[in-house]
Design a protein around this motif. Structure first.
Motif, short mmCIF file in Angstrom:
data_model
loop_
_atom_site.label_atom_id
_atom_site.label_comp_id
_atom_site.label_asym_id
_atom_site.label_seq_id
_atom_site.Cartn_x
_atom_site.Cartn_y
_atom_site.Cartn_z
N LEU A 1 39.36 49.21 38.10
CA LEU A 1 39.20 47.86 37.55
C LEU A 1 38.29 47.03 38.45
O LEU A 1 38.47 47.03 39.68
CB LEU A 1 40.57 47.18 37.44
N GLU B 1 36.83 43.06 38.66
CA GLU B 1 36.83 41.69 38.14
C GLU B 1 35.50 41.01 38.42
O GLU B 1 34.80 41.34 39.40
CB GLU B 1 37.94 40.85 38.79
N SER B 2 35.16 40.05 37.58
CA SER B 2 33.98 39.21 37.79
C SER B 2 34.20 37.87 37.11
O SER B 2 35.14 37.71 36.32
CB SER B 2 32.71 39.89 37.25
N SER C 1 36.30 38.22 33.74
CA SER C 1 36.24 39.51 33.06
C SER C 1 36.78 40.59 33.98
O SER C 1 36.66 40.49 35.20
CB SER C 1 34.80 39.86 32.67
N CYS C 2 37.33 41.61 33.38
CA CYS C 2 37.82 42.77 34.15
C CYS C 2 37.36 44.01 33.40
O CYS C 2 37.85 44.28 32.29
CB CYS C 2 39.32 42.73 34.30
N TRP D 1 46.91 39.68 34.25
CA TRP D 1 46.20 38.91 35.26
C TRP D 1 47.25 38.29 36.19
O TRP D 1 48.26 37.75 35.72
CB TRP D 1 45.36 37.80 34.65
N THR E 1 37.24 46.08 28.39
CA THR E 1 37.23 44.84 29.16
C THR E 1 38.36 43.92 28.72
O THR E 1 38.65 43.81 27.52
CB THR E 1 35.88 44.11 29.00
N TYR F 1 43.46 38.61 40.12
CA TYR F 1 43.45 40.07 40.03
C TYR F 1 43.80 40.51 38.62
O TYR F 1 44.70 39.93 38.00
CB TYR F 1 44.49 40.67 40.97
N CYS F 2 43.10 41.53 38.13
CA CYS F 2 43.58 42.14 36.91
C CYS F 2 44.32 43.43 37.26
O CYS F 2 44.12 44.02 38.34
CB CYS F 2 42.45 42.41 35.92
N TRP G 1 45.13 48.17 40.14
CA TRP G 1 44.73 46.82 40.45
C TRP G 1 43.25 46.76 40.79
O TRP G 1 42.70 47.69 41.38
CB TRP G 1 45.52 46.30 41.66
N GLY G 2 42.61 45.65 40.43
CA GLY G 2 41.25 45.40 40.87
C GLY G 2 41.25 44.77 42.26
O GLY G 2 42.30 44.54 42.86
N THR H 1 38.85 38.38 42.27
CA THR H 1 37.71 37.47 42.23
C THR H 1 38.20 36.06 42.56
O THR H 1 39.25 35.64 42.07
CB THR H 1 36.99 37.51 40.86
#
Length: 121
Positions: free
Chosen positions: A4, A6-7, A21-22, A36, A78, A95-96, A111-112, A115
């Motif tokens: 994952l 994120e941005s 976004s993830c 999230w 996404t 975090y996503c 987990w990402g 961001t």
């Protein structure tokens, strides 16, 4: 397994909006519920929102309900978090996560990296 990324984080004034976004790797994105979470400095990571595998069910933390919207596009692998009417207390690393779904940290295995979202007053 799923990776994952994120941005969409950044600096915004109070009352403004951001969309996170993830992006997920792999071809099994639609088999995962998504969530999230956020973590502010000195605080524990907390639940923000979650969405079912199909996107048909969503739920939110009380603190963001009515201001944030979670959605997903399974064709694009996404998940999104639209954040409106942002407040300084929304400042955190977001975090996503992917797995069974739910509001607890251990409901999610993947987990990402997170961001940063900063809301100025």
């Amino acid at each position: 397994q799923v990776q994952l990324v994120e941005s969409g984080g950044g600096l915004v004034q109070a009352g403004g909006s951001l969309r996170l976004s993830c992006a997920a790797s792999g071809r099994t994105f639609s088999s995962y519920a998504m969530g999230w979470f956020r973590q502010a400095p000195g605080k524990e990571r907390e639940f923000v929102a979650a969405i079912s595998r199909s996107g048909g069910s969503t739920y939110y933390a009380y603190s963001v309900k009515g201001r944030f919207t979670i959605s997903r596009d399974n064709a694009k692998n996404t998940v999104y978090l639209q954040m409106n009417s942002l407040k300084p207390e929304d400042t955190a690393v977001y975090y996503c996560a992917a797995d069974k779904g739910g509001s607890r940290l251990n409901d999610y295995e993947y987990w990402g990296q997170g961001t940063q979202v900063t809301v100025s007053s």
